[in-house]
Write a protein that holds these residues in place. Structure first.
Motif, PDB file in Angstrom:
ATOM      1  N   TYR A 181     -13.406-101.583  -7.801  1.00  0.00           N
ATOM      2  CA  TYR A 181     -14.834-101.506  -8.132  1.00  0.00           C
ATOM      3  C   TYR A 181     -15.192-100.403  -9.127  1.00  0.00           C
ATOM      4  CZ  TYR A 181     -15.275-104.712  -4.221  1.00  0.00           C
ATOM      5  OH  TYR A 181     -15.149-105.802  -3.385  1.00  0.00           O
ATOM      6  N   SER A 182     -14.223 -99.760  -9.743  1.00  0.00           N
ATOM      7  CA  SER A 182     -14.560 -98.805 -10.791  1.00  0.00           C
ATOM      8  C   SER A 182     -15.201 -99.566 -11.954  1.00  0.00           C
ATOM      9  CB  SER A 182     -13.316 -98.068 -11.280  1.00  0.00           C
ATOM     10  OG  SER A 182     -12.477 -98.947 -12.016  1.00  0.00           O
ATOM     11  N   LEU A 183     -15.913 -98.846 -12.813  1.00  0.00           N
ATOM     12  CA  LEU A 183     -16.539 -99.516 -13.961  1.00  0.00           C
ATOM     13  C   LEU A 183     -15.479-100.160 -14.843  1.00  0.00           C
ATOM     14  CD1 LEU A 183     -19.037-100.201 -15.634  1.00  0.00           C
ATOM     15  CD2 LEU A 183     -18.788 -97.976 -16.773  1.00  0.00           C
ATOM     16  N   ALA A 184     -14.374 -99.474 -15.066  1.00  0.00           N
ATOM     17  CA  ALA A 184     -13.306-100.047 -15.888  1.00  0.00           C
ATOM     18  C   ALA A 184     -12.761-101.326 -15.267  1.00  0.00           C
ATOM     19  CB  ALA A 184     -12.189 -99.024 -16.069  1.00  0.00           C
ATOM     20  N   GLU A 185     -12.590-101.334 -13.944  1.00  0.00           N
ATOM     21  CA  GLU A 185     -12.080-102.532 -13.272  1.00  0.00           C
ATOM     22  C   GLU A 185     -13.099-103.660 -13.294  1.00  0.00           C
ATOM     23  OE1 GLU A 185      -9.023-100.748  -9.937  1.00  0.00           O
ATOM     24  OE2 GLU A 185     -11.153-100.262  -9.736  1.00  0.00           O
ATOM     25  N   GLN A 186     -14.366-103.328 -13.191  1.00  0.00           N
ATOM     26  CA  GLN A 186     -15.396-104.366 -13.284  1.00  0.00           C
ATOM     27  C   GLN A 186     -15.369-105.009 -14.673  1.00  0.00           C
ATOM     28  OE1 GLN A 186     -19.337-103.413 -11.450  1.00  0.00           O
ATOM     29  NE2 GLN A 186     -18.351-101.511 -10.795  1.00  0.00           N
ATOM     30  N   ALA A 187     -15.163-104.200 -15.696  1.00  0.00           N
ATOM     31  CA  ALA A 187     -15.077-104.746 -17.054  1.00  0.00           C
ATOM     32  C   ALA A 187     -13.806-105.576 -17.235  1.00  0.00           C
ATOM     33  CB  ALA A 187     -15.119-103.610 -18.077  1.00  0.00           C
ATOM     34  N   GLU A 188     -12.722-105.165 -16.590  1.00  0.00           N
ATOM     35  CA  GLU A 188     -11.498-105.966 -16.670  1.00  0.00           C
ATOM     36  C   GLU A 188     -11.684-107.317 -15.993  1.00  0.00           C
ATOM     37  OE1 GLU A 188      -8.736-105.452 -18.499  1.00  0.00           O
ATOM     38  OE2 GLU A 188      -9.928-103.779 -19.246  1.00  0.00           O
ATOM     39  N   ASP A 189     -12.438-107.347 -14.898  1.00  0.00           N
ATOM     40  CA  ASP A 189     -12.769-108.634 -14.281  1.00  0.00           C
ATOM     41  C   ASP A 189     -13.511-109.525 -15.275  1.00  0.00           C
ATOM     42  OD1 ASP A 189     -11.608-108.156 -11.800  1.00  0.00           O
ATOM     43  OD2 ASP A 189     -13.496-107.672 -10.792  1.00  0.00           O
ATOM     44  N   ALA A 190     -14.456-108.938 -16.019  1.00  0.00           N
ATOM     45  CA  ALA A 190     -15.216-109.722 -17.001  1.00  0.00           C
ATOM     46  C   ALA A 190     -14.302-110.283 -18.083  1.00  0.00           C
ATOM     47  CB  ALA A 190     -16.320-108.863 -17.609  1.00  0.00           C
ATOM     48  N   ALA A 191     -13.374-109.455 -18.563  1.00  0.00           N
ATOM     49  CA  ALA A 191     -12.412-109.942 -19.550  1.00  0.00           C
ATOM     50  C   ALA A 191     -11.528-111.035 -18.961  1.00  0.00           C
ATOM     51  CB  ALA A 191     -11.557-108.777 -20.057  1.00  0.00           C
ATOM     52  N   ALA A 192     -11.168-110.880 -17.690  1.00  0.00           N
ATOM     53  CA  ALA A 192     -10.326-111.875 -17.025  1.00  0.00           C
ATOM     54  C   ALA A 192     -11.069-113.195 -16.834  1.00  0.00           C
ATOM     55  CB  ALA A 192      -9.838-111.342 -15.679  1.00  0.00           C
ATOM     56  N   ILE A 193     -12.376-113.124 -16.655  1.00  0.00           N
ATOM     57  CA  ILE A 193     -13.177-114.349 -16.560  1.00  0.00           C
ATOM     58  C   ILE A 193     -13.123-115.103 -17.885  1.00  0.00           C
ATOM     59  CG2 ILE A 193     -15.560-115.208 -16.382  1.00  0.00           C
ATOM     60  CD1 ILE A 193     -15.941-112.888 -14.284  1.00  0.00           C
ATOM     61  N   LEU A 194     -13.231-114.378 -19.000  1.00  0.00           N
ATOM     62  CA  LEU A 194     -13.113-115.037 -20.305  1.00  0.00           C
ATOM     63  C   LEU A 194     -11.731-115.663 -20.464  1.00  0.00           C
ATOM     64  CD1 LEU A 194     -14.924-112.478 -22.664  1.00  0.00           C
ATOM     65  CD2 LEU A 194     -15.822-114.618 -21.712  1.00  0.00           C
TER      66      LEU A 194
END
Length: 264
Positions: free
Chosen positions: A72-85
């Protein structure tokens, strides 16, 4: 209009549902919801985004997404977003983020500049560092989440325009669905991270939409945010508070559409 919900297995190790709407040939637009919400917060926005191929996922710990103990870190949340793409086969997309979803969008644009073709920030912060006034309440949460607490949390942000009762009740359901650890760890991840525009550079063409009566984010911070992103456009809605998406979905959709279409 073509619409489906797909369960996406992400390379970051979780599964999230994602509402996919619009023709496959249209420009892709990723929607990132705020902390404590779900993809359904965009229900009143989506009709105005008919010209795009929209992807609206439930993010980690929220809605019907997996709710692991970590990530749930901000970096991990952004990686989830990239993984969704990655999971939907999109190299680069427009990104629209509401409130803290826009903070995740900023981090995505800073960490993966090639993935964000354009950015729309709706009531999104310059910085979330520090401890918000409601953090003590969040720290005390236990499972199951009390519905009355969630209902009361809606009063953290003053609304200046009428919002349908059904929509508010849906946001209460979003909050009840989240476990206590997700409430706490998502907030901790957001507030402990360096602001994306300080840790890196956001260079995607950006529209910043701000409620002029926002009681959480000061206008001065929005002006600094706009100054840090080259060419960013700041648009103020004088009659809206922090929950711009809730109060003016039609206007947000129209302004976002005009801005993103101009990018080509």
């Amino acid at each position: 209009m073509e619409s489906q919900v797909r369960n996406l297995s992400l390379r970051t190790g979780i599964t999230v549902p994602c509402l996919i709407q619009g023709g496959a040939e249209a420009k892709p637009l990723l929607l990132l919801h705020a902390w404590g919400e779900s993809r359904r917060c965009f229900d009143r926005l989506l009709p105005g985004l008919a010209g795009f191929r929209t992807y609206a996922p439930d993010l980690r710990g929220q809605g019907e997404a997996d709710k692991p103990e970590d990530g749930y870190s901000l970096a991990e949340q952004a990686e989830d977003a990239a993984a969704i793409l990655d999971a939907v086969g999109v190299d680069a997309a427009f990104v629209l983020g509401s409130s803290s979803g826009g903070y995740v969008g900023q981090q995505l644009a800073a960490a993966h500049p090639g993935r964000v073709a354009g950015l729309v920030l709706v009531g999104s912060p310059l910085s979330l560092q520090g401890r918000p006034a409601f953090a003590d309440e969040v720290d005390q949460l236990t499972d199951p989440i009390d519905e009355d607490w969630v209902r009361g949390s809606l009063s953290w942000f003053t609304m200046h325009q009428p919002v349908p009762a059904w929509y508010l009740e849906d946001r209460v359901r979003d909050g009840v669905r989240m476990p206590a650890h997700a409430w706490k760890k998502i907030l901790a991840g957001l507030t402990s991270a360096a602001p994306p525009t300080e840790a890196g550079a956001v260079r995607a063409p950006t529209l910043i939409i701000y409620g002029g009566r926002d009681d959480l984010l000061p206008l001065q911070d929005q002006e600094v945010l706009a100054a840090r992103i080259p060419g960013a456009v700041l648009k103020v809605y004088p009659d809206a508070g922090h929950l711009v998406l809730w109060e003016h979905p039609d206007r947000v959709a129209a302004d976002a559409t005009a801005f993103l279409r101009a990018l080509g």
